[in-house]
Design an enzyme around this catalytic site. Structure first.
Site, PDB file in Angstrom:
ATOM      1  N   SER A 182      29.970  38.985  48.843  1.00  0.00           N
ATOM      2  CA  SER A 182      31.368  39.325  49.100  1.00  0.00           C
ATOM      3  C   SER A 182      32.209  38.648  48.008  1.00  0.00           C
ATOM      4  O   SER A 182      33.164  37.939  48.278  1.00  0.00           O
ATOM      5  CB  SER A 182      31.788  38.849  50.493  1.00  0.00           C
ATOM      6  OG  SER A 182      31.622  37.458  50.616  1.00  0.00           O
TER       7      SER A 182
ATOM      8  N   ASP B  49      39.184  31.010  49.075  1.00  0.00           N
ATOM      9  CA  ASP B  49      37.930  31.283  48.347  1.00  0.00           C
ATOM     10  C   ASP B  49      38.181  32.445  47.377  1.00  0.00           C
ATOM     11  O   ASP B  49      38.524  32.217  46.213  1.00  0.00           O
ATOM     12  CB  ASP B  49      36.830  31.590  49.375  1.00  0.00           C
ATOM     13  CG  ASP B  49      35.552  32.108  48.746  1.00  0.00           C
ATOM     14  OD1 ASP B  49      35.376  31.962  47.532  1.00  0.00           O
ATOM     15  OD2 ASP B  49      34.692  32.676  49.462  1.00  0.00           O
TER      16      ASP B  49
ATOM     17  N   LYS C 222      29.736  23.482  52.237  1.00  0.00           N
ATOM     18  CA  LYS C 222      29.476  24.738  52.938  1.00  0.00           C
ATOM     19  C   LYS C 222      28.202  25.314  52.352  1.00  0.00           C
ATOM     20  O   LYS C 222      28.218  25.977  51.322  1.00  0.00           O
ATOM     21  CB  LYS C 222      30.655  25.685  52.747  1.00  0.00           C
ATOM     22  CG  LYS C 222      30.549  26.927  53.618  1.00  0.00           C
ATOM     23  CD  LYS C 222      31.765  27.788  53.549  1.00  0.00           C
ATOM     24  CE  LYS C 222      31.516  28.971  52.679  1.00  0.00           C
ATOM     25  NZ  LYS C 222      32.138  30.214  53.179  1.00  0.00           N
TER      26      LYS C 222
ATOM     27  N   GLU D 146      38.942  29.949  56.340  1.00  0.00           N
ATOM     28  CA  GLU D 146      38.817  30.329  54.919  1.00  0.00           C
ATOM     29  C   GLU D 146      39.034  31.829  54.759  1.00  0.00           C
ATOM     30  O   GLU D 146      38.554  32.619  55.565  1.00  0.00           O
ATOM     31  CB  GLU D 146      37.403  29.945  54.473  1.00  0.00           C
ATOM     32  CG  GLU D 146      37.014  30.405  53.080  1.00  0.00           C
ATOM     33  CD  GLU D 146      35.539  30.066  52.800  1.00  0.00           C
ATOM     34  OE1 GLU D 146      35.013  29.067  53.338  1.00  0.00           O
ATOM     35  OE2 GLU D 146      34.908  30.822  52.045  1.00  0.00           O
TER      36      GLU D 146
ATOM     37  N   GLU E 201      31.665  34.631  58.742  1.00  0.00           N
ATOM     38  CA  GLU E 201      30.974  33.361  58.974  1.00  0.00           C
ATOM     39  C   GLU E 201      31.572  32.566  60.134  1.00  0.00           C
ATOM     40  O   GLU E 201      32.776  32.318  60.164  1.00  0.00           O
ATOM     41  CB  GLU E 201      31.034  32.499  57.697  1.00  0.00           C
ATOM     42  CG  GLU E 201      30.444  33.236  56.516  1.00  0.00           C
ATOM     43  CD  GLU E 201      30.587  32.482  55.202  1.00  0.00           C
ATOM     44  OE1 GLU E 201      30.812  31.265  55.224  1.00  0.00           O
ATOM     45  OE2 GLU E 201      30.472  33.143  54.152  1.00  0.00           O
TER      46      GLU E 201
ATOM     47  N   ARG F  44      26.484  30.156  47.497  1.00  0.00           N
ATOM     48  CA  ARG F  44      26.753  31.590  47.585  1.00  0.00           C
ATOM     49  C   ARG F  44      25.769  32.186  48.595  1.00  0.00           C
ATOM     50  O   ARG F  44      24.764  31.554  48.935  1.00  0.00           O
ATOM     51  CB  ARG F  44      26.554  32.295  46.228  1.00  0.00           C
ATOM     52  CG  ARG F  44      27.402  31.805  45.086  1.00  0.00           C
ATOM     53  CD  ARG F  44      28.879  31.792  45.374  1.00  0.00           C
ATOM     54  NE  ARG F  44      29.455  33.058  45.782  1.00  0.00           N
ATOM     55  CZ  ARG F  44      30.338  33.768  45.074  1.00  0.00           C
ATOM     56  NH1 ARG F  44      30.704  33.317  43.885  1.00  0.00           N
ATOM     57  NH2 ARG F  44      30.861  34.885  45.535  1.00  0.00           N
TER      58      ARG F  44
ATOM     59  N   HIS G 216      27.070  39.780  54.943  1.00  0.00           N
ATOM     60  CA  HIS G 216      25.836  38.985  54.933  1.00  0.00           C
ATOM     61  C   HIS G 216      24.853  39.441  55.997  1.00  0.00           C
ATOM     62  O   HIS G 216      23.781  38.883  56.145  1.00  0.00           O
ATOM     63  CB  HIS G 216      26.158  37.498  55.130  1.00  0.00           C
ATOM     64  CG  HIS G 216      27.000  36.935  54.030  1.00  0.00           C
ATOM     65  ND1 HIS G 216      27.650  35.729  54.137  1.00  0.00           N
ATOM     66  CD2 HIS G 216      27.291  37.409  52.800  1.00  0.00           C
ATOM     67  CE1 HIS G 216      28.319  35.501  53.007  1.00  0.00           C
ATOM     68  NE2 HIS G 216      28.126  36.509  52.197  1.00  0.00           N
TER      69      HIS G 216
ATOM     70  N   GLU H 235      22.580  33.833  55.083  1.00  0.00           N
ATOM     71  CA  GLU H 235      22.779  32.390  54.963  1.00  0.00           C
ATOM     72  C   GLU H 235      22.043  31.615  56.062  1.00  0.00           C
ATOM     73  O   GLU H 235      22.372  30.472  56.356  1.00  0.00           O
ATOM     74  CB  GLU H 235      24.278  32.072  54.957  1.00  0.00           C
ATOM     75  CG  GLU H 235      24.961  32.691  53.736  1.00  0.00           C
ATOM     76  CD  GLU H 235      26.425  32.323  53.570  1.00  0.00           C
ATOM     77  OE1 GLU H 235      27.005  31.727  54.505  1.00  0.00           O
ATOM     78  OE2 GLU H 235      26.988  32.621  52.499  1.00  0.00           O
TER      79      GLU H 235
ATOM     80  N   ASP I 116      35.067  31.721  58.350  1.00  0.00           N
ATOM     81  CA  ASP I 116      35.373  32.429  57.099  1.00  0.00           C
ATOM     82  C   ASP I 116      35.289  33.923  57.389  1.00  0.00           C
ATOM     83  O   ASP I 116      34.199  34.513  57.310  1.00  0.00           O
ATOM     84  CB  ASP I 116      34.397  32.052  55.983  1.00  0.00           C
ATOM     85  CG  ASP I 116      34.669  32.856  54.709  1.00  0.00           C
ATOM     86  OD1 ASP I 116      35.693  33.564  54.659  1.00  0.00           O
ATOM     87  OD2 ASP I 116      33.850  32.776  53.764  1.00  0.00           O
TER      88      ASP I 116
HETATM   89  P1  PGA Z   1      29.456  35.288  48.976  1.00  0.00           P
HETATM   90  O1  PGA Z   1      30.161  34.807  50.301  1.00  0.00           O
HETATM   91  O2  PGA Z   1      28.643  34.194  48.412  1.00  0.00           O
HETATM   92  O3  PGA Z   1      28.640  36.450  49.470  1.00  0.00           O
HETATM   93  O4  PGA Z   1      30.563  35.731  48.056  1.00  0.00           O
HETATM   94  C1  PGA Z   1      30.437  33.501  50.598  1.00  0.00           C
HETATM   95  C2  PGA Z   1      31.864  33.328  51.022  1.00  0.00           C
HETATM   96  O5  PGA Z   1      32.623  34.306  51.156  1.00  0.00           O
HETATM   97  O6  PGA Z   1      32.279  32.192  51.200  1.00  0.00           O
HETATM   98 ZN    ZN Z   2      34.388  32.775  51.624  1.00  0.00          ZN
END
Ligand code: PGA
Ligand code: ZN
Length: 421
Positions: free
Chosen positions: A41, A312, A388, A285, A165, A366, A156, A208, A244
């Site tokens: 993302s 972010d 994180k 976030e 998240e 990531r 994800h 994740e 998030d």
């Molecule tokens: P990404 O997502 O690593 O897939 O960009 C992580 C986040 O949005 O914090």
């Molecule tokens: Zn993020």
């Protein structure tokens, strides 16, 4: 004192099975390797991740970035002094010559920058975190309060238009080892609750390492996490929540869409205000989309004095965007992802800018990761006090947690835990 003898790169695989770049750098002190992660993302304002296109690896090959390290970066850096991180990074920034590192690719520049840092630490006989702390002129090393993503959603988890998240933060403990134990016990309690309710399919996991249960409402998911916390013998006094939503992913032409619900910016802010009043959420976030500056300002005005408002995709570890957000009061915390900006010097600049403004900073992985644990040393050395790094499961995530456990042991009685949140 040591100089760079050689630099090479190769294509390796990340945790999602996609190609990524590993760089290898040699000095008289040894060989140093570093790998770059990759987002799903990703923010549109991030430094460019160079992919080959074509049919190889579905277009995701990184041979061009590898070639840029071998043919363009290496010849210029060989012979340079390893301890001068900023000069080495500057040479690569100038070699690239673009605003967003689109000529060489941030995935070519960053692994070299990380190797230079590792080799610099070795040349002084320091652990990487000690070296980063000294290089940045940061205060006492701090082990982070982890934000652990135990329920994965959105991109994800192959889903659309939902919160990405759901994280737990063990705040009420003395040290990092206890925090990880508490998080792991909560993770396993959640797994057993999910299995009871949905059978084995309820315990499938996302990118994740968090679970992806078939629960389509954020409140129901948070209720279940509270049950898991209690089942593990803890309470929401010691374990708080961070969210998030990664809202840029569900923002369409000025409208936020979560499931069937459509919301204007102001309604989105109200949605979060209600959630924050119902649950022990202490950090939010990317509540608003990456260019919805007015939305961010409203969100920070409404909730910024109560909770951490983390940018972010809004800030992309970029000092220009961070400065703008500081001036506009559009957040009060920055997510730090080295591959959003592409060098270690610029990453440290972003952290320092945040500190100067009285903001917090959260060092982040990531969704596509590797076994490289550089960011564990970064979070301790830069003393941000918050990390994180995903769920306490899967080795791409646990490589970081395990490194933090080693660092905590290394620090011994000098060890401190916890951020400024
Ligand atoms: P990404 O997502 O690593 O897939 O960009 C992580 C986040 O949005 O914090
Ligand atoms: Zn993020």
């Amino acid at each position: 004192m040591a100089t760079i003898r050689s630099i090479t790169a190769r294509e390796v695989l990340d945790s999602r099975g996609n190609p990524t770049v590993e760089a290898e750098l040699q000095t008289d002190d040894g060989t140093f390797r570093s790998m770059v992660p990759s987002g799903a993302s990703a923010g549109v304002h991030e430094a460019l991740e160079l992919r080959d296109g074509g049919s190889r690896y579905m277009g995701k090959g990184v041979k061009k970035a590898v070639g840029n390290v071998n043919k363009i970066i290496a010849p210029r850096l060989i012979g340079m002094e390893i301890s001068d991180q900023r000069s080495v990074d500057k040479v690569m920034i100038e070699l690239d010559g673009t605003e967003n590192k689109s000529r060489l690719g941030a995935n070519a520049i960053l692994p070299v920058s990380m190797c230079v840092c590792r080799a610099g630490a070795a040349s002084e006989g320091l652990w990487l975190y000690e070296y980063i702390r000294a290089m940045g002129g940061f205060g006492d090393s701090v082990l982070p309060v982890p934000q652990l993503n135990i329920i994965n959603g959105g991109r994800h988890a192959g889903q659309e238009n939902d919160i990405q998240e759901h994280m737990i933060m063990p705040v009420g403990v003395k040290n990092f080892a206890e925090a990880i134990q508490m998080a792991s016990e909560t993770y396993h309690s959640l797994k057993s609750l999910l299995k009871e309710r949905f059978g084995a399919r309820g315990t499938l996991i996302g990118d994740e390492g968090g679970f992806v249960p078939p629960i389509d409402n954020v409140r129901d998911r948070l209720e279940l996490v509270i049950k898991a916390i209690e089942k593990a013998g803890y309470s929401t006094r010691e374990i708080k929540f961070a969210l998030d939503p990664a809202s840029s992913e569900f923002f369409y032409d000025g409208v936020y869409r979560i499931g069937e619900q459509e919301m204007q910016s102001g309604e989105m802010v109200d949605f979060y205000t209600d959630l924050v009043s119902s649950y022990p959420i202490i950090s939010l976030e990317d509540g608003m989309a990456e260019d919805d500056w007015d939305g961010w300002i409203e969100l920070t005005k409404k909730l910024g004095s109560k909770i951490q408002i983390v940018g972010d995709d809004l800030l992309v570890t970029n000092t220009k965007r961070i400065q703008r957000a500081i001036d506009l009061r559009a957040a009060n915390s920055v997510l730090i992802k080295p591959n959003q900006i592409g060098t270690i010097s610029e990453t440290l600049d972003a952290i320092k800018m945040a500190y100067k403004a009285g903001w917090t900073a959260v060092v982040s992985h990531r969704s596509g990761e590797t076994e490289d644990s550089f960011i564990a040393d970064l979070v301790v050395g830069a003393t941000t006090g918050q990390s994180k790094f995903g769920a306490p499961a899967r080795s791409d995530r646990n490589a970081k947690y395990n490194r933090l456990l080693r660092i905590e042991e290394h620090l011994g009685t000098r060890s401190k835990y916890g951020g400024t949140i």
